[in-house]
Design a protein around this motif. Structure first.
Motif, PDB file in Angstrom:
ATOM      1  N   UNK A   1       0.780  -1.186  -0.074  1.00  0.00           N
ATOM      2  CA  UNK A   1       0.090   0.040   0.167  1.00  0.00           C
ATOM      3  C   UNK A   1       0.885   1.077   0.068  1.00  0.00           C
ATOM      4  N   UNK A   2       0.583   2.256  -0.944  1.00  0.00           N
ATOM      5  CA  UNK A   2       1.524   3.274  -1.114  1.00  0.00           C
ATOM      6  C   UNK A   2       0.812   4.746  -1.643  1.00  0.00           C
ATOM      7  N   UNK A   3       1.421   5.716  -1.658  1.00  0.00           N
ATOM      8  CA  UNK A   3       0.760   6.967  -2.368  1.00  0.00           C
ATOM      9  C   UNK A   3       1.560   7.731  -3.228  1.00  0.00           C
ATOM     10  N   UNK A   4       1.073   7.977  -4.445  1.00  0.00           N
ATOM     11  CA  UNK A   4       1.835   8.821  -5.260  1.00  0.00           C
ATOM     12  C   UNK A   4       0.706  10.162  -5.785  1.00  0.00           C
ATOM     13  N   UNK A   5       1.733  10.792  -6.304  1.00  0.00           N
ATOM     14  CA  UNK A   5       0.974  12.330  -6.845  1.00  0.00           C
ATOM     15  C   UNK A   5       1.389  12.486  -8.233  1.00  0.00           C
ATOM     16  N   UNK A   6       0.568  12.698  -8.795  1.00  0.00           N
ATOM     17  CA  UNK A   6       0.471  12.851 -10.512  1.00  0.00           C
ATOM     18  C   UNK A   6      -0.391  13.876 -10.956  1.00  0.00           C
ATOM     19  N   UNK A   7      -0.269  14.162 -12.228  1.00  0.00           N
ATOM     20  CA  UNK A   7      -1.165  14.899 -13.097  1.00  0.00           C
ATOM     21  C   UNK A   7      -1.984  14.261 -13.810  1.00  0.00           C
ATOM     22  N   UNK A   8      -3.250  14.722 -13.770  1.00  0.00           N
ATOM     23  CA  UNK A   8      -4.342  14.004 -14.437  1.00  0.00           C
ATOM     24  C   UNK A   8      -4.316  14.345 -15.661  1.00  0.00           C
ATOM     25  N   UNK A   9      -5.360  14.061 -16.563  1.00  0.00           N
ATOM     26  CA  UNK A   9      -5.380  14.520 -18.160  1.00  0.00           C
ATOM     27  C   UNK A   9      -5.629  15.840 -18.067  1.00  0.00           C
ATOM     28  N   UNK A  10      -6.382  16.408 -17.381  1.00  0.00           N
ATOM     29  CA  UNK A  10      -7.159  17.820 -17.546  1.00  0.00           C
ATOM     30  C   UNK A  10      -5.827  18.702 -16.966  1.00  0.00           C
ATOM     31  N   UNK A  11      -4.791  18.196 -16.559  1.00  0.00           N
ATOM     32  CA  UNK A  11      -3.850  19.166 -15.645  1.00  0.00           C
ATOM     33  C   UNK A  11      -3.994  19.131 -14.173  1.00  0.00           C
TER      34      UNK A  11
END
Length: 684
Positions: free
Chosen positions: A506-516
């Motif tokens: 189990x972990x967490x990531x942060x990133x950009x989605x399609x709409x920015x």
């Protein structure tokens, strides 16, 4: 409990009668008459103040009957206009109550009045009236008008309606000293209750928090050039104060307006609403629309400086701007998917410069929907007396009051400081008009002001990114030098990346989605005995996202021995689920975090606590650089991450990240996918 409430009310009523005799009215009288007459509260209370300024029940009853009679005979209902005109013709004179607009007819060089409900226009009016009551030129002022009727056979083009006397329905004067001296006899709590009852509300029905939110609605009426926004559910009385309580504010309904109407008419050389009124409120912000292309830029200019340019001239005005509207979704959904400014129209919705000029955002969703028991039956100030008091207080300032006790933290820029000082000044004027307060009184107001401005800044950060990263508002005690931070309730609790060790996989990531938009994603991975199957749920149908997940599993199959010889992809099955915690849509930057999650599950070893794993890999294991690093780190901070795993290739981009932001994390750099696994699991 009810008897206790009645005793408190009786005590407050007695105090009001002792200190403000003739300036108060029993609000249940207003309610009774209001239900049968479509006139604002201040019109009714002007009449009640004349005929019911007593505590003797029989005289009150007689006064109420008088007011009812005056409204029945003199208030002009649009459908009865012809009947009134007939009475005027037959009797030769008649007194009416109607809204009046005065304009200059420059072709005939005279002032003319239009009467809304009566349906009359172009009635000549003596120049003394617009000179004495400038707001008549702004339009729709309630007045009592004594008409005479004279039809001249010799000059049939002459208007037969003659204005004998016109009296705007407002108090002729106010002795501010009377209020300042009277305030000394009330506690803070009692005075707040008096203010709320004067607005028609029953304070015993609200908790302290809601009382302060209701008071915040009054700040634009006591503070010059104060910009307030309140969005919330329907039925919470957002526009009530600006429509009913003060004859010094105007509510622009329907949304469509022009620069000439609002600011300055180039052809007539007359200043618009901002020069005529203390407060201009826009109802239903979603419908705000300027016919002129330069409408929003001029409004931004005015909201920032209290001035605007038209032609060669620069004009100044002191009207506050209020924006009220409805939020149709839950606040939680808005916070996850867009911003709390979402209901604004498109030409404003993406304009951070426009929203940055908002001094205060009142969280309308915290105010309960109005019910009958929320309206008071006790005494309060005649609303006209209250509004004249607020108007007089606009001439004073308490913007520097906080300096005696506190300094503001370094996250506040100049606009933030101005907003907080204006709010502090406005609330002091309302609650402590006598200027008598102590350190804790100012602390209470300052914390509320910082929160109200931070709410604006938090949304700006969502719309505009790193330009508005500095949202950690604080204040410093001058004596102890202790710094206290102020958060906003709707965003302070329930961190998306909780503290503590999680299950392996189990972990967490942060990133950009399609709409920015940038979101937080939780990956949960389970390993069990099987035949080497891999299944992933929660990622939707987008090809790029599926490819990222497949890249992670393919890389595990090819390179698991580089991590540990105990990892098996032949006699184990892996099940993965990805959750979009912010509701921004799925991200394609999942390959590296998914690879770490698979290894964590395979080795039965948890990821380090409070860690966000950033970055992605290609099918060949190439580490991809992080786009929008500063914004992604800001989301990591907001979501509760204490450690951040980032590729060494992105270290050069850290020069573009504010040092104050970097200082909130332990940064852990990795050079390869395998290195990321070791660092994430805390393996040396």
């Amino acid at each position: 409990m009810e008897n206790f409430h009645d005793d408190l009310s009786e005590d407050l009523n007695t105090k009001l009668n002792d200190n403000f005799a003739g300036r108060i009215v029993r609000k249940d009288l207003t309610k009774k008459i209001k239900e049968g007459a479509n006139v604002p509260v201040y019109v009714l209370e002007y009449l009640l103040g004349k005929y019911c300024a007593t505590t003797e029940e029989s005289l009150i009853h007689q006064g109420v009957e008088n007011v009812k009679k005056i409204l029945a005979e003199n208030y002009v209902r649009p459908d009865e206009a012809q009947k009134i005109l007939s009475k005027l013709r037959e009797s030769g004179s008649y007194t009416v109550i109607d809204t009046v607009t005065v304009r200059l007819n420059y072709k005939l060089d005279r002032y003319e009045a239009d009467f809304s409900n009566l349906g009359l226009s172009g009635v000549p009016i003596a120049k003394e009236y617009p000179s004495k009551y400038e707001r008549l030129l702004g339009g729709n002022i309630w007045c009592m008008i004594n008409f005479e009727y004279f039809f001249d056979e010799a000059d049939q083009r002459r208007n037969p309606f003659i204005i004998k006397k016109l009296s705007p329905i407002q108090m002729p004067n106010l002795d501010l000293e009377e209020i300042i001296v009277g305030r000394d006899n009330f506690t803070k709590e009692q005075w707040i209750d008096v203010l709320l009852r004067s607005c028609g509300m029953e304070p015993t029905q609200f908790d302290e928090r809601v009382k302060w939110l209701l008071l915040a609605r009054l700040i634009p009426l006591v503070e010059n050039n104060f910009n307030l926004c309140e969005l919330g559910p329907r039925g919470t009385g957002k526009s009530h104060v600006y429509r009913e309580i003060s004859p010094n504010s105007i509510l622009v309904s329907g949304g469509q307006t022009t620069v000439a109407n609002l600011f300055y008419n180039m052809s007539t050389k007359l200043i618009g609403l901002v020069g005529m009124w203390d407060c201009v409120a826009f109802d239903e912000v979603a419908g705000i629309h300027f016919k002129d292309k330069d409408g929003v830029p001029i409004m931004k200019d005015y909201m920032a400086s209290g001035s605007f340019s038209r032609g060669k001239d620069e004009k100044n005005a002191s009207a506050s701007m209020v924006f009220v509207g409805n939020i149709n979704q839950s606040v939680d959904v808005l916070l996850k998917t867009s911003s709390l400014f979402d209901p604004f129209p498109e030409d404003m919705g993406k304009d951070t410069a426009f929203f940055d000029r908002m001094h205060c955002y009142v969280p309308g969703w915290e105010i309960p929907k109005y019910r009958p028991e929320f309206f008071t039956n006790d005494y309060g100030f005649i609303t006209d007396y209250l509004s004249e008091f607020m108007r007089e207080m606009r001439k004073r300032s308490y913007a520097d009051a906080l300096d005696d006790y506190f300094k503001l933290g370094n996250n506040l820029n100049q606009r933030d400081v101005v907003a907080v000082r204006k709010m502090v000044s406005g609330l002091i004027k309302l609650v402590y008009p006598n200027g008598v307060y102590d350190k804790e009184d100012i602390r209470e107001i300052l914390v509320f002001a910082l929160e109200s401005r931070r709410r604006v800044k938090e949304q700006l950060k969502k719309i505009g990114g790193m330009e508005f990263y500095d949202v950690n508002f604080s204040y410093i005690d001058n004596e102890t030098l202790q710094e206290d931070f102020v958060s906003v309730p709707e965003q302070s609790g329930g961190k998306l990346i909780p503290e503590g060790i999680h299950k392996p996989g189990h972990l967490y990531t942060v990133g950009q989605a399609d709409k920015g938009m940038i979101g937080v994603f939780k990956i949960e991975t389970e390993m069990m005995n099987g035949t080497g199957k891999f299944n992933c749920t929660g990622i939707g149908s987008k090809k790029e996202v599926k490819e990222a997940i497949n890249t992670a599993y393919s890389y595990l199959k090819s390179n698991s021995s580089n991590v540990s010889g105990t990892i098996s992809t032949k006699n184990k099955d892996y099940l993965m689920q990805v959750q979009d915690l912010n509701g921004v849509g799925m991200t394609k930057y999942l390959a590296l975090a998914s690879f770490v999650a698979l290894c964590s599950a395979a080795l039965n070893k948890p990821v380090l606590a409070s860690t966000a794993i950033l970055g992605s890999i290609s099918i060949g294991g190439t580490i991809l650089k992080i786009e929008e690093l500063a914004n992604i780190l800001q989301v990591c901070l907001d979501s509760g991450a204490k450690k951040v795993l980032i590729p060494i290739s992105s270290s050069a981009d850290l020069t573009n990240v504010p040092p104050e932001l970097i200082g909130n994390f332990s940064l852990i750099f990795y050079q390869s996918a395998e290195d990321a696994v070791f660092k994430a699991l805390g393996v040396e």
